[in-house]
Write a protein that holds these residues in place. Structure first.
Motif, short mmCIF file in Angstrom:
data_model
loop_
_atom_site.label_atom_id
_atom_site.label_comp_id
_atom_site.label_asym_id
_atom_site.label_seq_id
_atom_site.Cartn_x
_atom_site.Cartn_y
_atom_site.Cartn_z
N TRP A 1 0.83 -1.20 0.00
CA TRP A 1 0.00 0.00 0.00
C TRP A 1 0.86 1.25 0.00
O TRP A 1 1.98 1.26 0.48
CB TRP A 1 -1.01 0.03 1.14
CG TRP A 1 -0.45 -0.03 2.52
CD1 TRP A 1 -0.17 1.01 3.35
CD2 TRP A 1 -0.11 -1.22 3.25
NE1 TRP A 1 0.33 0.55 4.53
CE2 TRP A 1 0.36 -0.82 4.51
CE3 TRP A 1 -0.17 -2.58 2.96
CZ2 TRP A 1 0.79 -1.73 5.47
CZ3 TRP A 1 0.25 -3.49 3.92
CH2 TRP A 1 0.70 -3.06 5.16
N SER A 2 0.29 2.26 -0.61
CA SER A 2 0.92 3.57 -0.74
C SER A 2 -0.12 4.60 -0.34
O SER A 2 -1.26 4.53 -0.79
CB SER A 2 1.35 3.83 -2.17
OG SER A 2 2.18 2.78 -2.62
N THR A 3 0.29 5.56 0.47
CA THR A 3 -0.66 6.56 0.94
C THR A 3 -0.30 7.94 0.41
O THR A 3 0.87 8.24 0.18
CB THR A 3 -0.70 6.61 2.48
OG1 THR A 3 0.62 6.84 2.95
CG2 THR A 3 -1.22 5.32 3.06
N SER A 4 -1.32 8.71 0.18
CA SER A 4 -1.12 10.12 -0.14
C SER A 4 -1.96 10.91 0.84
O SER A 4 -3.04 10.48 1.23
CB SER A 4 -1.52 10.42 -1.59
OG SER A 4 -2.88 10.12 -1.79
N SER B 1 -3.62 3.58 -1.87
CA SER B 1 -3.64 2.69 -3.04
C SER B 1 -3.09 1.33 -2.61
O SER B 1 -1.99 1.25 -2.08
CB SER B 1 -2.79 3.29 -4.14
OG SER B 1 -2.67 2.41 -5.21
N ILE B 2 -3.86 0.28 -2.84
CA ILE B 2 -3.49 -1.07 -2.41
C ILE B 2 -3.34 -1.97 -3.64
O ILE B 2 -4.18 -1.93 -4.54
CB ILE B 2 -4.57 -1.65 -1.48
CG1 ILE B 2 -4.67 -0.78 -0.21
CG2 ILE B 2 -4.29 -3.11 -1.13
CD1 ILE B 2 -5.88 -1.08 0.63
N HIS B 3 -2.27 -2.76 -3.65
CA HIS B 3 -2.05 -3.73 -4.72
C HIS B 3 -1.86 -5.11 -4.13
O HIS B 3 -1.24 -5.25 -3.07
CB HIS B 3 -0.84 -3.34 -5.58
CG HIS B 3 -1.08 -2.12 -6.39
ND1 HIS B 3 -0.79 -0.86 -5.93
CD2 HIS B 3 -1.61 -1.97 -7.62
CE1 HIS B 3 -1.13 0.01 -6.85
NE2 HIS B 3 -1.62 -0.62 -7.89
N LEU B 4 -2.40 -6.10 -4.81
CA LEU B 4 -2.31 -7.49 -4.38
C LEU B 4 -1.50 -8.27 -5.40
O LEU B 4 -1.75 -8.18 -6.60
CB LEU B 4 -3.72 -8.09 -4.27
CG LEU B 4 -3.83 -9.58 -3.99
CD1 LEU B 4 -3.17 -9.96 -2.67
CD2 LEU B 4 -5.31 -10.00 -3.99
N TYR B 5 -0.51 -9.02 -4.89
CA TYR B 5 0.37 -9.84 -5.74
C TYR B 5 0.34 -11.29 -5.27
O TYR B 5 0.21 -11.56 -4.07
CB TYR B 5 1.82 -9.35 -5.65
CG TYR B 5 2.03 -7.92 -6.06
CD1 TYR B 5 2.38 -7.60 -7.36
CD2 TYR B 5 1.87 -6.89 -5.14
CE1 TYR B 5 2.58 -6.27 -7.74
CE2 TYR B 5 2.07 -5.56 -5.52
CZ TYR B 5 2.42 -5.27 -6.81
OH TYR B 5 2.61 -3.96 -7.18
N ALA B 6 0.51 -12.21 -6.21
CA ALA B 6 0.69 -13.63 -5.87
C ALA B 6 2.14 -13.84 -5.46
O ALA B 6 3.05 -13.33 -6.12
CB ALA B 6 0.35 -14.50 -7.07
N ALA C 1 -6.17 -4.44 -7.61
CA ALA C 1 -5.87 -3.21 -6.89
C ALA C 1 -7.17 -2.63 -6.33
O ALA C 1 -8.25 -2.89 -6.86
CB ALA C 1 -5.19 -2.20 -7.81
N ALA C 2 -7.02 -1.87 -5.25
CA ALA C 2 -8.16 -1.18 -4.65
C ALA C 2 -7.66 0.14 -4.07
O ALA C 2 -6.47 0.29 -3.81
CB ALA C 2 -8.78 -2.04 -3.54
#
Length: 167
Positions: A72-75, A92-97, A106-107
């Motif tokens: 996750w990355s925040t602004s 901003s959230i990203h999901l990886y295997a 992503a969400a």
């Protein structure tokens, strides 16, 4: 590099490390400048996977049992000298295997995240607007607010399959 007590330096190349998470078989590392996600072997500390990330990752959480890495990355919005807002808070959230670092979705949460933990295939996020849970659906991750009010920290109790949070 030489071991200093129980601390061992790992050479990951240029850039800076923003977050690390350890499982029994790997160390997952978020890097900035360049923005990357790495997997490092716990056996010999060699980099086994490396991919570019879409943004500068603030932190990450690994759910080894589910085979997932969440980043996750925040602004954060700021008010300039004239009193005008320069944007909005968002995470901003990203999901990886974990198997191949393929992006599984992503969400975005419309608020600033303080902390998060992965448990039972879900990401629990402590924010200035409440506690969110990010689950996976057929069309990708979905974020849902489950507790209102400022939540500063969150921890996963894998033994009891529960999430603890602090306001």
């Amino acid at each position: 590099s030489p071991t200093t007590g129980l601390a061992t330096s790992v050479d990951l190349g240029k850039g800076s490390t923003s977050a690390m998470a350890v499982t029994s078989s790997a160390v997952f590392v978020a890097r900035q400048q360049p923005n990357e996600l790495l997997q490092v072997s716990t056996t010999n500390l060699a980099i086994t996977k490396r991919i570019a990330t879409p943004d500068a990752v603030d932190d990450l959480a690994v759910d080894a049992a589910a085979g997932r890495v969440w980043t996750w990355s925040t602004s954060q919005a700021f008010v300039d000298d004239s009193g005008q807002s320069t944007g909005t808070d968002a995470t901003s959230i990203h999901l990886y295997a974990t198997s191949n670092f393929a992006i599984a979705g992503a969400a975005t949460i419309p608020t600033y995240a303080f902390d998060a933990v992965a448990l039972d295939g879900q990401l629990w996020v402590a924010t200035n607007d409440g506690l969110y849970v990010v689950t996976t659906a057929a069309d990708g991750p979905v974020a849902t607010k489950v507790i209102s009010g400022m939540v500063f920290s969150v921890a996963g109790d894998a033994v009891r399959h529960r999430v603890l949070y602090g306001k």
